[in-house]
Write an enzyme that holds these catalytic residues in place. Structure first.
Site, PDB file in Angstrom:
ATOM      1  N   LYS A   1       9.284   0.199  -2.773  1.00 52.66           N
ATOM      2  CA  LYS A   1       7.978   0.468  -3.362  1.00 52.66           C
ATOM      3  C   LYS A   1       8.062   0.626  -4.884  1.00 52.66           C
ATOM      4  O   LYS A   1       9.000   1.222  -5.420  1.00 52.66           O
ATOM      5  CB  LYS A   1       7.368   1.731  -2.753  1.00 52.66           C
ATOM      6  CG  LYS A   1       7.050   1.624  -1.271  1.00 52.66           C
ATOM      7  CD  LYS A   1       5.940   0.646  -0.989  1.00 52.66           C
ATOM      8  CE  LYS A   1       5.620   0.543   0.481  1.00 52.66           C
ATOM      9  NZ  LYS A   1       4.933   1.714   1.020  1.00 52.66           N
TER      10      LYS A   1
ATOM     11  N   CYS B   1      -0.901  -9.793   1.456  1.00 57.29           N
ATOM     12  CA  CYS B   1      -1.988  -9.026   0.845  1.00 57.29           C
ATOM     13  C   CYS B   1      -2.572  -8.064   1.870  1.00 57.29           C
ATOM     14  O   CYS B   1      -2.513  -8.305   3.071  1.00 57.29           O
ATOM     15  CB  CYS B   1      -3.087  -9.950   0.342  1.00 57.29           C
ATOM     16  SG  CYS B   1      -2.549 -11.141  -0.889  1.00 57.29           S
TER      17      CYS B   1
ATOM     18  N   HIS C   1      10.877  -9.691   7.362  1.00 50.11           N
ATOM     19  CA  HIS C   1      10.188 -10.339   6.254  1.00 50.11           C
ATOM     20  C   HIS C   1      10.884 -11.622   5.813  1.00 50.11           C
ATOM     21  O   HIS C   1      10.414 -12.302   4.907  1.00 50.11           O
ATOM     22  CB  HIS C   1      10.056  -9.373   5.080  1.00 50.11           C
ATOM     23  CG  HIS C   1       9.168  -8.206   5.395  1.00 50.11           C
ATOM     24  ND1 HIS C   1       9.671  -7.028   5.896  1.00 50.11           N
ATOM     25  CD2 HIS C   1       7.825  -8.052   5.327  1.00 50.11           C
ATOM     26  CE1 HIS C   1       8.665  -6.191   6.094  1.00 50.11           C
ATOM     27  NE2 HIS C   1       7.542  -6.788   5.764  1.00 50.11           N
TER      28      HIS C   1
ATOM     29  N   GLU D   1      13.454   1.136   8.221  1.00 45.86           N
ATOM     30  CA  GLU D   1      13.928  -0.142   7.689  1.00 45.86           C
ATOM     31  C   GLU D   1      15.305   0.043   7.069  1.00 45.86           C
ATOM     32  O   GLU D   1      15.500   0.886   6.206  1.00 45.86           O
ATOM     33  CB  GLU D   1      12.935  -0.660   6.638  1.00 45.86           C
ATOM     34  CG  GLU D   1      13.388  -1.893   5.904  1.00 45.86           C
ATOM     35  CD  GLU D   1      14.215  -1.556   4.664  1.00 45.86           C
ATOM     36  OE1 GLU D   1      15.186  -2.297   4.415  1.00 45.86           O
ATOM     37  OE2 GLU D   1      13.907  -0.573   3.990  1.00 45.86           O
TER      38      GLU D   1
ATOM     39  N   LEU E   1      -3.307 -18.034  -4.528  1.00 44.01           N
ATOM     40  CA  LEU E   1      -1.851 -18.117  -4.671  1.00 44.01           C
ATOM     41  C   LEU E   1      -1.153 -17.876  -3.341  1.00 44.01           C
ATOM     42  O   LEU E   1      -0.150 -18.532  -3.033  1.00 44.01           O
ATOM     43  CB  LEU E   1      -1.365 -17.116  -5.722  1.00 44.01           C
ATOM     44  CG  LEU E   1       0.136 -17.168  -6.040  1.00 44.01           C
ATOM     45  CD1 LEU E   1       0.543 -18.546  -6.555  1.00 44.01           C
ATOM     46  CD2 LEU E   1       0.515 -16.087  -7.058  1.00 44.01           C
TER      47      LEU E   1
ATOM     48  N   CYS F   1       9.228   2.456   6.251  1.00 40.72           N
ATOM     49  CA  CYS F   1       9.933   1.284   5.735  1.00 40.72           C
ATOM     50  C   CYS F   1       9.844   1.204   4.220  1.00 40.72           C
ATOM     51  O   CYS F   1       8.913   1.736   3.613  1.00 40.72           O
ATOM     52  CB  CYS F   1       9.393   0.000   6.358  1.00 40.72           C
ATOM     53  SG  CYS F   1       7.623  -0.265   6.124  1.00 40.72           S
TER      54      CYS F   1
END
Length: 758
Positions: free
Chosen positions: A117, A517, A695, A666, A19, A644
């Site tokens: 998170k 990942c 990102h 961040e 993926l 972050c």
């Protein structure tokens, strides 16, 4: 009655990251949307077939996500931020990527939604955004389409969705401040519509995840649970699902809910099975999460067998399951063809954990523990391990004194000495550490690993990449440079490879967010350093420039929490072992005149226990670990750290206690909302709030960065403010990197000039 089984979720990324590659090919225009959708459908079918063939009774549908399951829930509920909406309010797959990345085909680049998170894991979710008076509506129908797929192939389906209370808890308010609970009346009818539609598809059991029940919740939130589930009571049977800790402190609220079953995490929750039956309503299904969804060691099935039998003997409806979703585990141990067979036999990845669940179910149902003998014979037993109980390491740790965790002088003295030494301008510019990891760099590391090139050839090629990174930073006129980390595959795996006590996988990939990942190393023994790790690369980089080059280390708590841990030793003791190893590296760096050293701890907040009563103990040893690794240096050596994607406010006192000279954090993705916290909290040392989101592929303009810096100047004294991106640049390409950093430096210089002219 026979025990049944299920899992809470399966890794979506694929055993070989299928993926990930499909997503990145789509984003880069190499495949079409239809091709991407087909790859996703094939992966889902493969995973459902694997679960059924192993013997899992219900396949879980809804655990697949193109980027993140919380974002998928937002899409299902029609919760799309205004800046990400199409003019006709249509929603498609590109809308999802637009929210997550701030970028999608034929759409103007905008600020991506915030990312943080998922509880105390290293998985990142896209934070839902709420505004006062918001409406929700059933939208983007992927869940129902996937259920039709599964039913078409004859699977027995149990869908999973995030519960309404957890969904609201995970989000953030925008605009005028208000209670997210005010949106409950608007949200619940959509949830009811989802349940009714599922029932019309033939669904009889639905897994509704409410992991916030493991937290210390305010009374008004607990009260709203009963209101929510009374409204949602429907023809579908609801399995209220909790994980990551015990829910016994909220059991009174849970027992009042009109649901049909409760899933508990019997690994992290540490329940007393002898008393469990009397606490939970007799007519409910009790789903026991006895197979660890967050670690990779084989389960002690014989021990678990006895625990489950205690419940089964006095309770009719018992299910066996994973403690949480297998999202946090690699997919298939059989991919590890190069691993030592004895060591390999100690482990269990997601597919093997499904096998564990089925094997345990069989043994319980026929009341025969002997069928677990072969599996149990392969458990890791420390009697035969040569990796632990190193006496020399124990001696070193025993000799640690309190003075080893304290800098020679406080920051106010160190700061003056460091300013004299480095002579930085106002708003010094730097980066977080990594620079783009190109295909050439990855291929070089693979060739070296496979012994296709010599160590000398590898060294020369890495030095070329370091030279280029130094040159590009000097051309950009950054003030503090880095060597770019071309030799590193991952910030934790790299250090694991250079410390004793770790082993590694080839395909032990775990999703962190989107297509990103990580491959956590596995701690199987005592951790110590037998040789320098970063010294030669940093010495070489510093030889190329008169500007200071910042050394980059990963902190002890982050190495700890982003590895799969041995389970016979406390986290505190493992962390102190790692800290001692890093301390030796820090001292070697300083001896080589590397006088700015960054020790990253992005996992510090992540490791915070879910219950506040346990925070103090965790923060005490985690802060001590960091200080053991960093406090050994002279006053003129500047210690940086980086964090972050977490709720910094929860641990700001601990962050201060770290006593790093500079912290970079961040803030860009949230448009520097964290700075509002600094209105009241005066951070005493230097701070670099990230001025753009690495990102996202979007290039920040000079004006955008200046606006963020001008906001920061209101709350952070000018002589203590740094300018940097919000994270490392590893995932970006060189074009994006150079344009973004150029604008960052120009913005800093513009503000400096303005200040000097006042």
């Amino acid at each position: 009655m026979s025990v049944r089984n299920h899992i809470l979720g399966f890794p979506r990324i694929g055993a070989r990251r299928e993926l990930k590659y499909a997503l990145e090919d789509y984003w880069s225009g190499h495949i079409t949307k239809d091709q991407l959708i087909k790859i996703g459908a094939n992966l889902r079918l493969k995973h459902w077939n694997q679960q059924k063939e192993i013997g899992i009774n219900y396949v879980t549908v809804g655990d697949f996500a193109w980027y993140d399951h919380v974002l998928s829930m937002s899409m299902l509920l029609g919760n799309v931020p205004t800046r990400h909406r199409m003019k006709n309010n249509s929603i498609d797959l590109d809308t999802l990527f637009y929210i997550a990345r701030g970028n999608a085909p034929y759409r103007t680049p905008v600020l991506a939604s915030e990312m943080t998170k998922w509880f105390n894991t290293n998985y990142h979710y896209i934070v839902p955004e709420f505004f006062e008076g918001q409406k929700f509506h059933l939208s983007w129908l992927q869940l129902f389409e996937e259920i039709e797929e599964a039913l078409k192939y004859g699977f027995k389906v149990k869908p999973v969705i995030i519960g309404p209370m957890t969904y609201l808890w995970l989000g953030k308010t925008t605009g005028k401040e208000f209670s997210r609970l005010n949106l409950l009346n608007e949200l619940l009818p959509v949830y009811k519509e989802i349940l009714n539609r599922l029932y019309s598809q033939g669904i009889r059991w639905i897994q509704i995840d409410e992991p916030i029940l493991s937290l210390d919740l305010p009374k008004k939130w607990l009260k709203s649970f009963k209101k929510s589930y009374s409204y949602l009571s429907s023809s579908c049977k609801i399995l209220l699902t909790t994980y990551f800790g015990s829910v016994l402190h909220n059991i009174t609220t849970i027992n009042e809910l009109p649901v049909d079953g409760l899933h508990i995490d019997a690994v992290d929750g540490q329940y007393d099975f002898a008393n469990l039956n009397s606490i939970i309503p007799k007519n409910w299904v009790l789903s026991l999460g006895v197979i660890n969804g967050r670690n990779i060691w084989k389960s002690d099935l014989k021990n678990i067998f006895h625990m489950v039998k205690k419940i089964q003997c006095i309770r009719e409806n018992v299910w066996i399951s994973s403690s949480c979703s297998f999202l946090h585990c690699p997919v298939d141990l059989e991919c590890e063809e190069n691993m030592n067979l004895e060591i390999k036999n100690w482990f269990s990845f997601a597919l093997q954990k499904c096998y564990e669940i089925n094997l345990l179910t069989k043994s319980v149902n026929i009341n025969d523990i002997s069928i677990l003998d072969e599996w149990s014979s392969l458990l890791y037993t420390h009697r035969y391990s040569s990796y632990i109980n190193k006496q020399f390491l124990k001696n070193k740790l025993d000799q640690i004194q309190e003075s080893d965790t304290v800098r020679n002088n406080p920051y106010i003295i160190r700061s003056k000495l460091q300013k004299e030494r480095f002579c930085f301008p106002l708003l010094p510019t730097t980066t977080i550490g990594s620079f783009p990891q190109t295909n050439d760099i990855r291929e070089l590391r693979i060739n070296y690993k496979n012994k296709q090139i010599t160590s000398e050839e590898y060294k020369l090629q890495i030095q070329k990449h370091i030279s280029n990174v130094i040159l590009q930073q000097e051309l950009l006129d950054l003030d503090v440079l880095v060597h770019g980390e071309a030799e590193r595959n991952d910030m934790v795996e790299y250090f694991g490879e250079n410390l004793n006590g770790f082993i590694f996988t080839d395909f032990g990939w775990v999703q962190s967010y989107g297509s990103r990942c990580v491959k956590p190393p596995i701690i199987i023994g005592d951790v110590y350093r037998s040789k320098p790790i970063t010294i030669d690369w940093l010495k070489y980089a510093q030889s190329l420039t008169h500007k200071p080059v910042k050394a980059m280390l990963t902190g002890p708590v982050t190495i700890l929490l982003w590895s799969f841990l041995r389970e016979d030793l406390s986290k505190e003791k493992i962390s102190m072992q790692i800290a001692l190893a890093l301390r030796e590296e820090v001292l070697d760096l300083e001896r080589e005149n590397i006088n700015i050293i960054q020790i990253d701890e992005p996992a510090l907040r992540e490791g915070l226990p879910l219950r506040k009563s346990q925070w103090e103990e965790y923060l005490s040893w985690s802060v001590k670990s960091f200080k053991l690794s960093s406090a050994c240096v002279k006053d003129t050596t500047q210690i940086h750290t980086h964090m972050c994607y977490c709720e910094f406010q929860d641990i700001m006192d601990a962050i201060v206690e770290l006593d790093a000279d500079v912290i970079t954090i961040e803030t860009a993705r949230s448009n520097m909302e964290l700075l509002d916290f600094f209105k009241k909290f005066k951070y005493p040392n230097e701070i670099g709030p990230g001025v753009y989101d690495i990102h996202s592929p979007n290039i920040p303009s000079v004006l955008e960065i200046k606006n963020l810096l001008n906001r920061a100047i209101k709350y952070i004294p000018l002589d203590r403010l740094w300018v940097n991106p919000d994270c490392g640049l590893k995932t970006r390409n060189w074009k994006e990197t150079k344009l973004s950093l150029k604008n960052m430096v120009l913005a800093a210089k513009s503000i400096r000039e303005k200040i000097s002219n006042v």
